[in-house]
Write an enzyme that holds these catalytic residues in place. Sequence first.
Site, PDB file in Angstrom:
ATOM      1  N   ILE A  52       0.780  -1.294   0.015  1.00 28.70           N
ATOM      2  CA  ILE A  52      -0.015  -0.023  -0.274  1.00 28.70           C
ATOM      3  C   ILE A  52       0.932   1.129   0.032  1.00 28.70           C
ATOM      4  CG2 ILE A  52      -1.751   1.229   1.321  1.00 28.70           C
ATOM      5  CD1 ILE A  52      -2.403  -1.476   2.502  1.00 28.70           C
ATOM      6  N   GLU A  53       0.921   1.872  -1.081  1.00 29.44           N
ATOM      7  CA  GLU A  53       1.804   3.109  -1.327  1.00 29.44           C
ATOM      8  C   GLU A  53       1.098   4.318  -0.975  1.00 29.44           C
ATOM      9  OE1 GLU A  53       3.571   2.444  -5.342  1.00 29.44           O
ATOM     10  OE2 GLU A  53       4.930   0.644  -4.692  1.00 29.44           O
ATOM     11  N   TYR A  57       6.123   9.174  -0.153  1.00 30.13           N
ATOM     12  CA  TYR A  57       6.683   7.592  -0.277  1.00 30.13           C
ATOM     13  C   TYR A  57       6.818   6.898   0.790  1.00 30.13           C
ATOM     14  CZ  TYR A  57       7.330   8.666  -5.383  1.00 30.13           C
ATOM     15  OH  TYR A  57       6.956   9.311  -6.616  1.00 30.13           O
ATOM     16  N   GLU A  64       4.004  -7.989   2.725  1.00 31.39           N
ATOM     17  CA  GLU A  64       4.405  -8.910   3.794  1.00 31.39           C
ATOM     18  C   GLU A  64       4.212  -8.448   5.154  1.00 31.39           C
ATOM     19  OE1 GLU A  64       6.425  -7.869   1.520  1.00 31.39           O
ATOM     20  OE2 GLU A  64       7.920  -9.569   0.854  1.00 31.39           O
ATOM     21  N   CYS A  93      12.079  -7.552   1.018  1.00 34.86           N
ATOM     22  CA  CYS A  93      12.917  -6.697   1.324  1.00 34.86           C
ATOM     23  C   CYS A  93      13.378  -6.820   2.853  1.00 34.86           C
ATOM     24  CB  CYS A  93      12.361  -5.465   1.294  1.00 34.86           C
ATOM     25  SG  CYS A  93      11.345  -4.533   2.808  1.00 34.86           S
TER      26      CYS A  93
HETATM   27  N1  THU Z   1       7.549  -4.251  -1.958  1.00 35.52           N
HETATM   28  C1  THU Z   1       6.844  -5.176  -1.090  1.00 35.52           C
HETATM   29  O1  THU Z   1       5.625  -4.926  -0.755  1.00 35.52           O
HETATM   30  N2  THU Z   1       7.459  -6.284  -0.480  1.00 35.52           N
HETATM   31  C2  THU Z   1       8.884  -6.201  -0.446  1.00 35.52           C
HETATM   32  O2  THU Z   1       9.473  -7.235   0.027  1.00 35.52           O
HETATM   33  C3  THU Z   1       9.586  -5.461  -1.784  1.00 35.52           C
HETATM   34  C4  THU Z   1       9.055  -4.366  -1.973  1.00 35.52           C
HETATM   35  C5  THU Z   1       6.721  -2.996  -2.461  1.00 35.52           C
HETATM   36  C6  THU Z   1       7.164  -1.899  -1.491  1.00 35.52           C
HETATM   37  C7  THU Z   1       6.703  -0.889  -2.835  1.00 35.52           C
HETATM   38  O3  THU Z   1       5.291  -0.647  -2.720  1.00 35.52           O
HETATM   39  C8  THU Z   1       7.127  -1.682  -4.156  1.00 35.52           C
HETATM   40  O4  THU Z   1       7.118  -2.885  -3.796  1.00 35.52           O
HETATM   41  C9  THU Z   1       8.236  -1.176  -4.857  1.00 35.52           C
HETATM   42  O5  THU Z   1       9.461  -1.102  -3.902  1.00 35.52           O
END
Ligand code: THU
Length: 142
Positions: A52-53, A57, A64, A93
């Site tokens: 959810i962005e 930012y 996860e 990440c």
């Molecule tokens: N993102 C995730 O949801 N999970 C991860 O483990 C890697 C990155 C999302 C964060 C952001 O909304 C988008 O992917 C690009 O980084």
Amino acid sequence: MVQPNVIDERKLNALKVLASQSAQNAYAPYSRYKVGAAVLVEDGRIYGGCNIENAAYPSGICAERVAIFKAVEAGHRKIIALAVSTANGGSPCGACRQVMREFLDDDTPIFILNGVGELVEEMKFSDLLPRSFGPEDLQISA
Ligand code: THU
């Protein structure tokens, strides 16, 4: 006799399906990178999450962590399997790995799926985050 550490295949399948479905609900207008995740807890329940962005930012959150936090809010403290789905089979990440460290064991299975729901990679949590810092380092049991 049922092995306590063997997880029902149907549950694992449902976990992977929910991770893939959850990616469709991702709110990712900035990166356009949709992520879905799902966690299985001890009583068989499964919680999904998507990224959810946010226009600011850093206020966004990964799929996860949404799935893990939903399970924790529902009262669960132990996650017994986790699946994550992205178009290209990307890996979780670092921040999410550290959050996983709190609620997964070293041998908890992680399933990495691609955009059509195929399994790209399966590993145990300690492969994602070896030599990690966790509750034991503070002499607290989660
Ligand atoms: N993102 C995730 O949801 N999970 C991860 O483990 C890697 C990155 C999302 C964060 C952001 O909304 C988008 O992917 C690009 O980084």
